[in-house]
Design an enzyme around this catalytic site. Sequence first.
Site, PDB file in Angstrom:
ATOM      1  N   ARG A   1      38.272 -54.970 -13.826  1.00 15.02           N
ATOM      2  CA  ARG A   1      37.258 -54.452 -14.740  1.00 15.02           C
ATOM      3  C   ARG A   1      37.541 -54.956 -16.142  1.00 15.02           C
ATOM      4  NH1 ARG A   1      32.694 -52.476 -13.342  1.00 15.02           N
ATOM      5  NH2 ARG A   1      32.688 -51.339 -15.300  1.00 15.02           N
TER       6      ARG A   1
ATOM      7  N   HIS B   1      48.219 -61.671 -15.063  1.00 13.25           N
ATOM      8  CA  HIS B   1      47.123 -62.626 -14.928  1.00 13.25           C
ATOM      9  C   HIS B   1      47.652 -63.847 -14.182  1.00 13.25           C
ATOM     10  CE1 HIS B   1      43.329 -64.523 -15.876  1.00 13.25           C
ATOM     11  NE2 HIS B   1      44.007 -65.615 -16.158  1.00 13.25           N
TER      12      HIS B   1
END
Length: 210
Positions: free
Chosen positions: A94, A112
């Site tokens: 999100r 990430h």
Amino acid sequence: MPAMKNIVVLISGRGSNMQAIVKAAQAERWPARIAAVISNRADAEGLAFAASHGIPTAVVSNKAFATREAFDAALAQAIDGFQPDLVVLAGFMRILTPGFVEHYAGRMLNIHPSLLPSFAGLATHRQALAAGVKVHGATVHFVTANLDHGPIVDQAAVPVLPDDTETTLAARVLEQEHIIYPRAVRMFVEGRLRVANGLVRIDAPATQPA
Ligand code: GRF
């Protein structure tokens, strides 16, 4: 003995990074407890693992809210019910509002799957293959309002091999994620991460008293 810190982990799917963190916290006896695992999707596979390890779980479905702001407010309320010292984004798919990010400034980490600042955003392995880079990897960083660009805590690199597909490359990177994310979270709960001017400094581990 330092006070136990509360960690709340947010997931959207498989939750393999969350699992790696839960296992490391137990095996290494961190001064921390996984206070809750929260998902925006009721069908996130990781919820079953958390429940089977006695970790409270919650679902805050983004579909139940008309705006990002309303969803983030409900999510923050659920998180704050567990009095978190640290919020860990582990495959939480999100985009967060600036107000939410500000609320957890300095106490929210993300992983990430690229060597930031290269390849922010989605489909990082496809981006890496398209760019023809010879090394790729993963980054743990503090979350700031600038998506995928907060202060870097840790990184791991892997080679990109000639026959790689997105799948094989993702698997090689994921293996490293499971090493660096628990390590970074542990350093946070040990109070060893200091952020100044957008850079992270890591203090040495406390030495045992003689
Ligand atoms: C990981 O590659 C993470 O870096 C990315 O999404 C994936 C989530 O995997 N943001 P999992 O849910 O932790 O297994």
